[in-house]
Design an enzyme around this catalytic site. Sequence first.
Site, short mmCIF file in Angstrom:
data_model
loop_
_atom_site.label_atom_id
_atom_site.label_comp_id
_atom_site.label_asym_id
_atom_site.label_seq_id
_atom_site.Cartn_x
_atom_site.Cartn_y
_atom_site.Cartn_z
N GLU A 170 0.81 -1.23 0.00
CA GLU A 170 0.00 0.00 0.00
C GLU A 170 0.84 1.28 0.00
O GLU A 170 0.60 2.20 0.80
CB GLU A 170 -0.95 -0.04 1.20
CG GLU A 170 -1.82 -1.29 1.24
CD GLU A 170 -2.76 -1.38 2.43
OE1 GLU A 170 -3.57 -2.33 2.47
OE2 GLU A 170 -2.69 -0.50 3.32
N GLU A 286 -6.03 -10.85 -1.23
CA GLU A 286 -6.88 -10.64 -0.04
C GLU A 286 -8.36 -10.55 -0.42
O GLU A 286 -9.10 -9.71 0.09
CB GLU A 286 -6.45 -9.35 0.68
CG GLU A 286 -4.97 -9.29 1.04
CD GLU A 286 -4.55 -8.05 1.81
OE1 GLU A 286 -3.35 -7.79 1.87
OE2 GLU A 286 -5.45 -7.36 2.37
C1 XIL Z 1 -5.98 -6.55 8.54
C2 XIL Z 1 -6.30 -7.82 9.35
O1 XIL Z 1 -7.31 -8.55 8.71
C3 XIL Z 1 -6.74 -7.46 10.74
O2 XIL Z 1 -6.94 -8.64 11.51
C4 XIL Z 1 -5.68 -6.60 11.41
O3 XIL Z 1 -6.15 -6.18 12.66
C5 XIL Z 1 -5.38 -5.39 10.53
O4 XIL Z 1 -5.02 -5.78 9.21
N1 XIL Z 1 -4.96 -4.76 3.86
C6 XIL Z 1 -3.92 -5.51 4.27
C7 XIL Z 1 -4.13 -6.41 5.42
O5 XIL Z 1 -2.86 -5.55 3.60
O6 XIL Z 1 -2.92 -6.61 6.11
C8 XIL Z 1 -5.21 -5.89 6.39
O7 XIL Z 1 -5.44 -6.93 7.33
C9 XIL Z 1 -6.46 -5.60 5.63
C10 XIL Z 1 -6.22 -4.59 4.54
#
Ligand code: XIL
Length: 384
Positions: A170, A286
């Site tokens: 990101e 994701e």
């Molecule tokens: C999120 C997790 O799902 C949560 O459990 C944690 O508290 C915070 O991070 N983009 C990403 C992930 O790259 O690492 C994030 O994951 C969600 C958005």
Amino acid sequence: MSMDHFIDRRAFLASLGALTGAVPLALRGGYVPSWLRAGAAGTPLRARAQTKGLLYGSSTLARYLRDDHTFEARFAEECGILVPEWELKWEAIRPAPDRFDFTAPDFLAAYAAQHSMAFRGHCLAWHESLPPWFAATVNRSNAETILRQHIATVAGRYAGKVHSWDVVNEAIDVAGGRPDSLRASPWLEFLGPDYIRIAFEATAQADPHALLCYNDYGIEFKWPKEHAKRAAVLELLGRLKSSNVPIQALGIQAHLRAGDPGFSADELATFLRRVADLGLKILITELDADDRALPKDPATRDQAVAKTYESFLSVALAEPAVIAVLTWGLSDRYTYFNKMRPRADGAPARPLPLDADLKPKPAYDALARAFDAAPARPSTGAPK
Ligand code: XIL
């Protein structure tokens, strides 16, 4: 195998269960072993993807696998690749500037190896999930040393065991207004845009086998903001490639919005092709579908979530450079939406393939159909 035979066997097992009390227990826990599930749905996603040279898997927290046996059994069946949802982030493994805690990621890496799953690392350089001590400790003069030392220690520990690393996560924020669209972050502040090259080179040195990825979100739909972000991501990837930074893949997070009319198959296909033309592989890292804009009725939400999965995957999997699909969770029993992005009506979110009872949802079938329809790939891009 005919359905009649199947039903007899189920009736037989049920009667056996009555005798032994085993089967009802398993069924009560929501876990239905694949060979007991009717028809094609019985083939786990991992196997379907594998027949096409693709990897399917999911994020998870260590405690879900350690403490929830019905979930764990299902995870092992469905997933061919695992990524820690939190346990490889700075906040999780760096309790103090001079201390690392690898208890949870070691468990997850060992679990993946025991179940012949590929293992992904997430993530090494990110502006979020930084430990409380970071702001008081890291500055312009020590940031490069600390970043390099972190990567050497973490990526070095799992060298040769990792399929792919999200090296930088990101880093693009078009709204930030920089000509290079880089997101304001401690890494950018202390090291300038060069932090990205430093992170990739340090990871390549620590683990020459893993696929090194740049991972980002908000690049899936046709809305102007996402269109601009795709252009900025492509520019970044082009810059890194032309300056021989050791990047091998783009991670598309695909946190989709169920029911969002802004999906453009052409725009997405063009973007994926342009990334592939840079010689990069692509991973869907994701995937889930936000159902907060939808009415409470679960069936309505499930249909919209499945349709969103299907539209996106039918385009993504048509691109041969796409080598893996990971959902950000396997079951609605464990989704970060309920904690971090709850529905206004308080109803539990339904963004994932399995429901909270581990039963396949329409989204599961959409994934299965997408893998069945996908052209076969030469390789899954497993460690070099
Ligand atoms: C999120 C997790 O799902 C949560 O459990 C944690 O508290 C915070 O991070 N983009 C990403 C992930 O790259 O690492 C994030 O994951 C969600 C958005």
